[in-house]
Scaffold this active site. Structure first.
Site, PDB file in Angstrom:
ATOM      1  N   ASN A  20      -6.047  12.018   0.602  1.00 14.99           N
ATOM      2  CA  ASN A  20      -5.243  11.369   1.158  1.00 14.99           C
ATOM      3  C   ASN A  20      -5.789  10.521   2.237  1.00 14.99           C
ATOM      4  O   ASN A  20      -7.002  10.386   2.317  1.00 14.99           O
ATOM      5  CB  ASN A  20      -4.053  12.167   1.835  1.00 14.99           C
ATOM      6  CG  ASN A  20      -3.009  11.589   2.594  1.00 14.99           C
ATOM      7  OD1 ASN A  20      -2.134  10.802   1.784  1.00 14.99           O
ATOM      8  ND2 ASN A  20      -2.568  11.630   3.798  1.00 14.99           N
ATOM      9  N   ARG A  61       0.822  -1.127   0.016  1.00 10.73           N
ATOM     10  CA  ARG A  61      -0.078   0.110  -0.042  1.00 10.73           C
ATOM     11  C   ARG A  61       0.912   1.286   0.079  1.00 10.73           C
ATOM     12  O   ARG A  61       2.199   1.182   0.082  1.00 10.73           O
ATOM     13  CB  ARG A  61      -1.089   0.020   1.183  1.00 10.73           C
ATOM     14  CG  ARG A  61      -0.614  -0.565   2.553  1.00 10.73           C
ATOM     15  CD  ARG A  61       0.481  -0.160   3.246  1.00 10.73           C
ATOM     16  NE  ARG A  61       0.372   1.348   3.536  1.00 10.73           N
ATOM     17  CZ  ARG A  61       1.272   2.116   3.577  1.00 10.73           C
ATOM     18  NH1 ARG A  61       2.510   1.584   3.745  1.00 10.73           N
ATOM     19  NH2 ARG A  61       0.958   3.455   3.914  1.00 10.73           N
ATOM     20  N   ASP A 104      -2.368  10.782  -2.320  1.00  5.30           N
ATOM     21  CA  ASP A 104      -2.807   9.647  -3.252  1.00  5.30           C
ATOM     22  C   ASP A 104      -3.159  10.329  -4.609  1.00  5.30           C
ATOM     23  O   ASP A 104      -3.081   9.432  -5.760  1.00  5.30           O
ATOM     24  CB  ASP A 104      -3.877   8.696  -2.837  1.00  5.30           C
ATOM     25  CG  ASP A 104      -3.498   7.887  -1.547  1.00  5.30           C
ATOM     26  OD1 ASP A 104      -2.970   6.530  -2.038  1.00  5.30           O
ATOM     27  OD2 ASP A 104      -3.057   8.104  -0.456  1.00  5.30           O
ATOM     28  N   ARG A 131      -6.965  -0.892  -7.520  1.00  2.00           N
ATOM     29  CA  ARG A 131      -7.345   0.095  -6.344  1.00  2.00           C
ATOM     30  C   ARG A 131      -7.861   1.505  -7.366  1.00  2.00           C
ATOM     31  O   ARG A 131      -7.030   1.855  -8.269  1.00  2.00           O
ATOM     32  CB  ARG A 131      -5.980   0.721  -5.667  1.00  2.00           C
ATOM     33  CG  ARG A 131      -5.456  -0.598  -4.664  1.00  2.00           C
ATOM     34  CD  ARG A 131      -6.588  -0.599  -3.452  1.00  2.00           C
ATOM     35  NE  ARG A 131      -6.972   0.373  -2.424  1.00  2.00           N
ATOM     36  CZ  ARG A 131      -6.113   0.781  -1.508  1.00  2.00           C
ATOM     37  NH1 ARG A 131      -5.000  -0.041  -1.223  1.00  2.00           N
ATOM     38  NH2 ARG A 131      -6.408   1.827  -0.832  1.00  2.00           N
ATOM     39  N   ALA A 180       0.525   4.965  -2.296  1.00  7.41           N
ATOM     40  CA  ALA A 180       0.575   5.217  -3.581  1.00  7.41           C
ATOM     41  C   ALA A 180       1.880   4.971  -4.706  1.00  7.41           C
ATOM     42  O   ALA A 180       1.717   4.384  -5.667  1.00  7.41           O
ATOM     43  CB  ALA A 180      -0.227   6.484  -3.955  1.00  7.41           C
TER      44      ALA A 180
END
Length: 342
Positions: free
Chosen positions: A244, A46, A234, A86, A48
């Site tokens: 974020n 995980r 992100d 994602r 970004a």
């Protein structure tokens, strides 16, 4: 430099299972694009930048394992599968687009295997270099010549990037320059990335860290203990709005009230100039078990409804500086964003 989140072996990708930290350091081997996509979806990896790097390696693995027949279709399928893993982190789509551009110019499977692997490694190396550059730019913004204490949210360190960190990279650089007094780390519900990952990373590197419940951030700022809130991102839109980890927006509101600086640190690959504002960002919502339970231990009635967005959006007007490898942008707005990122 801290620990690493991934290890590339040419024919496989090893990912540190961040769901099990800090109690267990377990590596998962992803031998193909489907395995990488599952690891991204399941939160094995995980952050970004790390998601984008992992996806790039997933495309390289798809080329390595493609059959001699319609190899182009197999690689195209892998890119589509990885793109669905994602929805919010723009780095994922940025990395896949870079890989796709290389793929389109390959004239044979051997060429694709060689060039896609090289491009994935290049994306990884560029991210690490960007982390180091961002840390220097941020230091210019923060440096008053005296040691400061900062508060951070979620995990933005070596585990979330190519190996140094975005917001946590700035914190590392402050520590190296002997300009850091202490880090306050929000625990970051519901996945507890702050307590499980950030506190773990900083403790391993002997960086002074105090862990706090998310709800204690206001009291910490009110006490005057911190000068800056430093977070990652992100996705950053054309007007400087930032998506974020959930809880970031409330920190920005608190920081403005308490006259604490608020800094966002992310590579330029996180900037999405195609979206006008944060209203256009797709916000991922995950199922309610993550809130109702922790590792199978019930915390709430089993049938209670849950609102579980992974991210929130912080308006540009609450941000004092956005820092990328291209430089520090103070008081972001659409004109300053266009000047730096168009």
């Amino acid at each position: 430099m801290g620990t690493v989140a991934m290890r590339w072996h040419g024919d496989s990708l090893e990912l540190l299972d961040q769901r099990l930290l800090p109690s267990e350091e377990h590596w998962i081997t992803a031998g193909g694009a489907s395995g990488v996509a599952k690891c991204i979806t399941d939160m094995v990896v995980r952050g970004a930048p790390a998601i984008g790097i992992s996806a790039a390696y997933g495309v390289a693995l798809a080329a390595r394992h493609a059959g001699a027949g319609d190899w182009q279709a197999e690689i195209n399928h892998a890119i589509r599968e990885l793109a669905k893993s994602r929805p919010t982190a723009v780095n994922l789509f940025w990395a896949l687009e870079r890989m796709e551009q290389v793929f389109k110019s390959c004239d044979s499977l051997d060429d694709a295997e060689r060039r896609l692997a090289a491009e994935a490694v290049r994306i990884h190396e560029e991210d690490l270099a960007a982390n180091l550059a961002m840390a220097e730019h941020a230091l210019d913004v923060i440096n008053t010549g005296e040691a400061v204490s900062v508060l951070t949210h979620c995990n933005t360190g070596a585990l979330a990037t190519g190996g140094y960190g975005t917001a946590l990279g700035v914190i590392r650089r402050l520590h190296e320059a002997k300009l850091l007094e202490r880090v306050y780390a929000d625990e970051t519900r519901p996945w507890l990335q702050g307590s499980r990952l950030t506190a773990w990373e900083l403790s391993r590197d002997d960086i002074p860290v105090t862990l706090n419940a998310d709800g204690a951030a206001a009291a910490i700022m009110a006490s005057g203990k911190v000068s800056w809130v430093i977070v990652g991102a992100d996705r950053i839109t054309a007007n400087g709005d930032v998506a974020n980890k959930i809880g970031t927006y409330s920190l920005a509101v608190l920081a403005r009230h308490h006259k604490v600086g608020f800094m966002v640190v992310a590579p330029s690959s996180t900037v999405d100039m195609s979206l006008a504002s944060g209203r256009d960002i797709p916000i991922e919502e995950r199922e309610g078990t993550e809130i109702r339970e922790i590792r199978g231990i019930p915390l709430a009635p089993g049938g209670v409804d849950v609102f579980n967005p992974v991210f929130d959006v912080t308006p540009a007007g609450l941000i004092d500086a956005i820092v990328t490898e291209k430089g520090a942008l103070r008081n972001p707005d659409i004109n300053r964003m266009r000047a730096l990122f168009s």
